[in-house]
Motif scaffolding. Structure first.
Motif, mmCIF file in Angstrom:
data_model
loop_
_atom_site.group_PDB
_atom_site.id
_atom_site.type_symbol
_atom_site.label_atom_id
_atom_site.label_comp_id
_atom_site.label_asym_id
_atom_site.label_seq_id
_atom_site.Cartn_x
_atom_site.Cartn_y
_atom_site.Cartn_z
ATOM 1 N N THR A 15 0.892 -5.678 -7.216
ATOM 2 C CA THR A 15 1.345 -4.329 -7.561
ATOM 3 C C THR A 15 2.842 -4.399 -7.895
ATOM 4 O O THR A 15 3.628 -4.809 -7.060
ATOM 5 N N TYR A 16 3.202 -4.043 -9.136
ATOM 6 C CA TYR A 16 4.587 -4.242 -9.585
ATOM 7 C C TYR A 16 5.483 -3.044 -9.356
ATOM 8 O O TYR A 16 6.708 -3.160 -9.376
ATOM 9 N N GLU A 17 4.876 -1.871 -9.217
ATOM 10 C CA GLU A 17 5.677 -0.672 -8.913
ATOM 11 C C GLU A 17 4.951 0.142 -7.853
ATOM 12 O O GLU A 17 3.732 0.294 -7.927
ATOM 13 N N GLY A 18 5.716 0.666 -6.923
ATOM 14 C CA GLY A 18 5.099 1.542 -5.926
ATOM 15 C C GLY A 18 4.286 0.762 -4.911
ATOM 16 O O GLY A 18 4.394 -0.463 -4.787
ATOM 17 N N GLU A 19 3.441 1.512 -4.213
ATOM 18 C CA GLU A 19 2.676 0.960 -3.099
ATOM 19 C C GLU A 19 1.293 0.531 -3.549
ATOM 20 O O GLU A 19 0.741 1.067 -4.496
ATOM 21 N N MET A 20 0.688 -0.399 -2.801
ATOM 22 C CA MET A 20 -0.738 -0.686 -2.979
ATOM 23 C C MET A 20 -1.531 0.535 -2.548
ATOM 24 O O MET A 20 -1.179 1.204 -1.566
ATOM 25 N N LEU A 21 -2.601 0.800 -3.242
ATOM 26 C CA LEU A 21 -3.465 1.924 -2.853
ATOM 27 C C LEU A 21 -4.529 1.438 -1.862
ATOM 28 O O LEU A 21 -4.908 0.274 -1.887
#
Lengths: 392, 392
Positions: free
Chosen positions: B209-215
């Motif tokens: 995941t390159y931006e933000g959080e893992m879902l």
């Protein structure tokens, strides 16, 4: 959530359940078909691993082709000629995740529901498991000390529809330790040719010949591209890499590759390269000679104690190679009952009934002699003898 | 010699055929889904290999249990909680020969002839290959940027018999790079629960995941033990070990283990132990951070050049993670034709039609950005742009 129909006839292996029990400390196990770990060439494998990562680190950790690492397949082609007397090109060879996968792919390629598999009676239970996924009928062909009895095979072929493949272990068979005579090998290929049936030759033990010469493989008598030869490094190097191979004629190989690709893309690049480098840099044959010396001694020791300790009602033969001694008991005795008692006494084996796909024949046991040190054989076989005596 | 019926609908993968062509020297390949080999932690893997052989040489080269090496399964259980927000015990985890094997085993467990598999439209072609062995019908569920469209899914479930499993890649999907919204994840599990259907969640890219959080994974919303989660070390460590895993509830896991045992006994003991020691001694997450930095840059570079060089008629989105950019062309254009020309110019990709199990949709292409150095991206994308322009 509903399973597919095929899952109804698929069950865990007896052997694996027994093997789990053998993990108890102190258990003396003649159950599995495991090689002796003290003979693994650990230092050489370490050197090969380091060399692979130093010289080809990126390639050895990356995806590779489904067919497998070409230089390893070239080495296998050379060994097939030198050891099994049969000429294959590297393109006829597919690297599999152990030869168990070769069996499973064979079932996938050839078996529809209710098709017939012919096998030796008895035969390898891992093969039954793999084939059962595809819901065949098994017909057991009676065997004697020379292999399948050809008159029986012919009679079955003449009276049976939908025979799709013949599965055999011609060298030091699992579980009986028997090897087929050359005459029977030739006869089988002649008959298979006449009926145009695929022969799966499973050959993990052929190189473990303790007396005399290796016999030519069934594949060496194949004139029509009907034999699928399954080989493995598990018994001659180590099982932990899960490197086996399939040799087959081009029209069959094409399908094996497609099925392998769907099954797991390819076998571990790293393990393939280690086996290749090990064979390039060290002498696998020298290692096999060492194994043979140790296994031959263990076999002789086990036979000597069986001869002395087992009651006279049992019968057994001296296998000329492989990993197993097959012991037959009077038909009144059930080896599964013996096993229960024997496990209480700390000794494990596999009851013979497991090796008959259609059941019955509960009066035999398979003893593995490769995996236990001499002292364990000296301790375990008399204990087992005492248990057997209680049942007679 | 007659093949089984299933072999009639089994064919080699388009991608593999293209990958073979990419072996030509100088080819710039955006085709495969390969990680960047220059990021493999070769020295650390070497240290782990040496340590495994020094400390546990015999065990690491011997047979092991079908389920896999317990300490590795314990580490995976911890990572499943930390990364995918779902709690499994090590007993719920089976080590497989890559997650491709997890897909194949899922087909084996659940699919009879003519059963229905629901998948995203488009979806991963390796999954089609694996499932096709069991001859299902594929129904493609329309998707948008949030994932499968739930109204469409419900409509299909209401009007279709024999839906046996739903196959989805909710994170950075192959081929589109899309991720499902949390609302859609919850909705899918609610619907699957109502219809009592197995959901196979294939998740090889979630950690990239390159931006933000893992879902949170679909499995984290599973209240009935319906999700089969497939994980892999191929994209976050290296593919050459072929180590993946299946997480499933106990009643499903029992069957997976039986099917795995029949398929290849177990996955390489040595590779399992190396991955375990690597994670114990080194920081896998740190390595993943490094990969993410490199892949994020390559993605951005590729997008920038696509933006500048590709004709205005194409459309594409920026994926928030994973390995792929999905490019859609006007429906008048056939990407397989573009590929032929593009290969002549030394640039490879996978035509989008390969990702639709029922065919059609030939006006898209999948570009991989993880495996090529910046200079290759700078050189290859403009060349591809020029070829595309010829077709418009």
């Amino acid at each position: 959530m509903k399973f597919s129909k095929r899952m109804n006839h698929l069950h865990g292996s007896d052997i694996r359940a027994i093997l789990k029990m053998t993990e108890q400390p102190g258990m003396i196990s003649f159950a599995g078909g495991m090689p002796a770990p003290e003979l693994f060439p650990i230092e050489e494998i370490k050197a090969a691993s380091v060399q692979v990562l130093t010289d080809h680190g990126k390639q050895s950790l990356q995806y590779t082709t489904t067919e497998g690492f070409l230089p390893l397949r070239e080495q296998i082609a050379q060994r097939m000629l030198a050891k099994f007397s049969v000429s294959y090109s590297p393109q006829d060879i597919l690297i599999t995740s152990g030869s168990q996968q070769g069996i499973e792919l064979s079932g996938k390629l050839f078996l529809d529901d209710e098709d017939v598999v012919l096998c030796e009676s008895p035969s390898f239970l891992g093969a039954f498991q793999a084939f059962r996924v595809y819901n065949p009928r098994f017909i057991e062909v009676p065997t004697d000390d020379q292999g399948m009895i050809m008159e029986e095979l012919t009679r079955i072929l003449e009276t049976t529809d939908r025979v799709k493949l013949i599965y055999v272990i011609p060298d030091f068979q699992n579980p009986t330790g028997r090897s087929w005579s050359i005459a029977r090998r030739k006869a089988l290929m002649e008959i298979a040719g006449r009926y145009d049936i695929v022969v799966v030759e499973d050959n993990p033990y052929g190189e473990l010949t303790y007396e005399g010469e290796m016999l030519p493989s069934l594949a060496s008598f194949d004139r029509k591209g009907q034999v699928v030869f399954l080989g493995s490094f598990s018994k001659v190097l180590c099982p932990g890499f899960r490197i086996g191979w399939v040799c087959a004629s081009p029209q069959l190989m094409e399908k094996y590759v497609v099925a392998k690709q769907a099954a797991d893309t390819h076998t571990s690049t790293f393990c393939q390269r280690i086996v290749h480098t090990y064979m390039e840099r060290f002498d696998l044959d020298e290692n096999i000679e060492k194994m043979k010396d140790v296994y031959r001694n263990r076999r002789d020791l086990m036979l000597e104690i069986i001869e002395r300790e087992f009651p006279k009602e049992v019968s057994f033969k001296k296998p000329r190679g492989g990993l197993f001694i097959w012991v037959e008991l009077p038909t009144t005795v059930n080896a599964r009952e013996i096993l229960k008692k024997s496990l209480e006494k700390g000794v494990a084996f596999v009851p013979g009934g497991s090796f008959y796909p259609n059941g019955g024949h509960e009066n035999a046991l398979r003893l593995n002699f490769s995996n236990m040190l001499d002292e364990k054989i000296r301790e375990g076989i008399p204990r087992l003898a005492a248990v057997i005596r209680e049942f007679l």
